[in-house]
Design an enzyme around this catalytic site. Sequence first.
Site, short mmCIF file in Angstrom:
data_model
loop_
_atom_site.label_atom_id
_atom_site.label_comp_id
_atom_site.label_asym_id
_atom_site.label_seq_id
_atom_site.Cartn_x
_atom_site.Cartn_y
_atom_site.Cartn_z
N ASP A 169 0.89 -1.18 0.05
CA ASP A 169 0.11 0.21 0.06
C ASP A 169 0.82 1.33 0.16
O ASP A 169 2.21 1.23 0.29
CB ASP A 169 -0.88 -0.08 0.98
CG ASP A 169 -2.17 0.82 1.04
OD1 ASP A 169 -2.21 1.62 -0.27
OD2 ASP A 169 -3.10 0.68 1.86
N ASP B 219 -3.61 7.30 -3.67
CA ASP B 219 -4.93 7.71 -3.74
C ASP B 219 -5.29 8.65 -2.44
O ASP B 219 -4.75 8.67 -1.37
CB ASP B 219 -5.79 6.44 -3.74
CG ASP B 219 -5.76 5.68 -2.58
OD1 ASP B 219 -4.73 5.21 -2.30
OD2 ASP B 219 -6.90 5.22 -2.11
N ALA C 117 -11.69 3.84 1.29
CA ALA C 117 -12.43 4.52 2.13
C ALA C 117 -13.20 4.02 2.73
O ALA C 117 -14.49 4.76 3.09
CB ALA C 117 -12.50 5.92 1.74
N CYS D 21 -14.49 -22.17 18.96
CA CYS D 21 -13.55 -22.39 18.20
C CYS D 21 -12.62 -23.62 18.41
O CYS D 21 -12.31 -23.94 19.55
CB CYS D 21 -12.88 -21.22 17.79
SG CYS D 21 -11.37 -21.38 16.58
N CYS E 187 -9.60 -23.93 16.70
CA CYS E 187 -8.29 -23.76 16.23
C CYS E 187 -7.12 -24.15 17.06
O CYS E 187 -7.37 -24.74 18.00
CB CYS E 187 -8.19 -22.21 15.46
SG CYS E 187 -7.66 -21.22 16.97
N CYS F 261 -7.35 -22.24 20.41
CA CYS F 261 -8.53 -22.47 21.10
C CYS F 261 -8.87 -23.84 21.70
O CYS F 261 -9.19 -23.93 22.64
CB CYS F 261 -9.94 -21.87 20.30
SG CYS F 261 -9.73 -20.39 19.85
N1 GUN Z 1 -6.45 1.08 3.28
C1 GUN Z 1 -7.66 1.35 3.95
N2 GUN Z 1 -8.25 2.20 3.07
C2 GUN Z 1 -7.51 2.62 1.99
C3 GUN Z 1 -8.02 3.45 1.04
O1 GUN Z 1 -8.74 4.20 0.76
N3 GUN Z 1 -6.63 3.48 0.15
C4 GUN Z 1 -5.53 2.85 -0.04
N4 GUN Z 1 -4.59 2.95 -0.60
N5 GUN Z 1 -5.34 2.09 1.37
C5 GUN Z 1 -6.30 1.71 2.35
ZN ZN Z 2 -9.73 -20.06 17.63
#
Ligand code: GUN
Ligand code: ZN
Length: 485
Positions: A89, A124, A195, A278, A280, A283
Amino acid sequence: MAEFEIIAKDVMGRIGKLETPHGKIETPALFPVINPNIDFIPPREIRKMGAQGIITNAYIIYRSKRLKDAVRKKGLHSFLGFDGVIMTDSGSYQLSVYGDVEVTNREIVEFQHEIGSDIITPLDIPTPPDARREHAERDLEITMARLEEAKELHRRWDDRSLLVAPLQGSVFSDLRRKSAIFSAELDFDIYAVGAMVPLMDSYRYDVVISLLSEIKSVLPSYCPVHLFGAGHPMIFPVAVALGVDMFDSAAYALYARDGRYLTPSGTLKIGEITDFPCSCRVCSSHTPEEVRNSGERDRLIAEHNLYVSFEEIRTVKQAIRNNTLFEMVEERIRCHPSLLNGWRNMEKYSDLLETYDPSYKRSFFYTGVESCYRPAVIRHRKKLKEMEIYGKEIVVSFIDGDGDFLFKPPFGPYPSGLSETYPAGHAEVPRNIEIEAEKLALETLLELISEKKDIRFILKINGGWKEKLKDIRFPENVRLRIEGG
Ligand code: GUN
Ligand code: ZN
């Protein structure tokens, strides 16, 4: 555009294979978020738990000289010790939370390329849900310009990395559609709905559902879709049913630090659990008491959180293969009123659902009023309208298998010759069905009757149905025949 092969479909969801420089990912896929600073659960452990990919933040690496030098030297995969797919990201999230980042779109995109990211995200601007329209429009213009710039850079590289188009536009449907149309024209590899974190955090799932539907209504079906920031397993079935192919989860770790234990139907506080629901590794080998008192509490909860998240993704995949995703979604939406509300609004998007949902399945299990709006029910009604019916008199039996047509809510009438055929004949519905389903079925029947005015319809009913039909004014070509109790 990267190769994305769709191999099974249900509702608007699909199982796909997405080609990346580090092999194919089978979708729907969940990418756990790795903080390059904190070795919480090491990426190689996460790989063993079933992660095909992880996501990390290029901006966090970029702004630290130590990390930047190390990652530049070793490459991203060997730095993190992960041989699967790594998505990066761009720092947009930091931008949305802290207001400013000291990097340009070009710098962070080129940096992701330089360190060998498989899936690259431009910078973005995530516009919050409470923003004014002008604000959302301005942010979107900037985001679109940056996408164009990123695309230009990406074209020049001779590699197979994938480029993401984050889709923005806040809560404005037309801006979300504009964002999707613009990006699809530029031809990206993955379309990531952005978002959404503030909407998820405040449980505004109804808004999430309607925005996803708006985006899917303009995005070509072959485009892979990522949903940013939706790490709670409770949302996976609905999101996949709306065509989401990829998720990232920071939730597994963030929730664990607050002592919050994820389940597919909601969140529990570790302090309030007496029996783990759970099985796993964590757990089944600890009591809640032991986890609470452990020095490794957060890591143990995080491991469980990740385990249930992967389990839910696998459950959704199996539901797609069995064509039972509607049934799964209708069960899971009952975990939160806002999910239920959002899914009920899908009635507005029935045409969209119909273009995606397979027209043949093995079964139809009625689970509640939402089942009435499945494409199978709508298609049945349309088919009935087009059907040729021969004969002067038609018996429609509400009560047994003896008639030219049988009657079953929510479908209404269907030829008795199709009593073993999907959907109406095959449908399993409760005898005590909701009144809405009966109403819908009766509407369908009345539509048929009014289309075929020269046929006499004998409705074979019992005392119960007589009571239910007493206020209906049937046309002249209808007779009621009451049998039994
Ligand atoms: N991670 C959570 N929301 C967003 C987003 O709107 N844009 C980007 N690039 N990463 C994110
Ligand atoms: Zn678990």
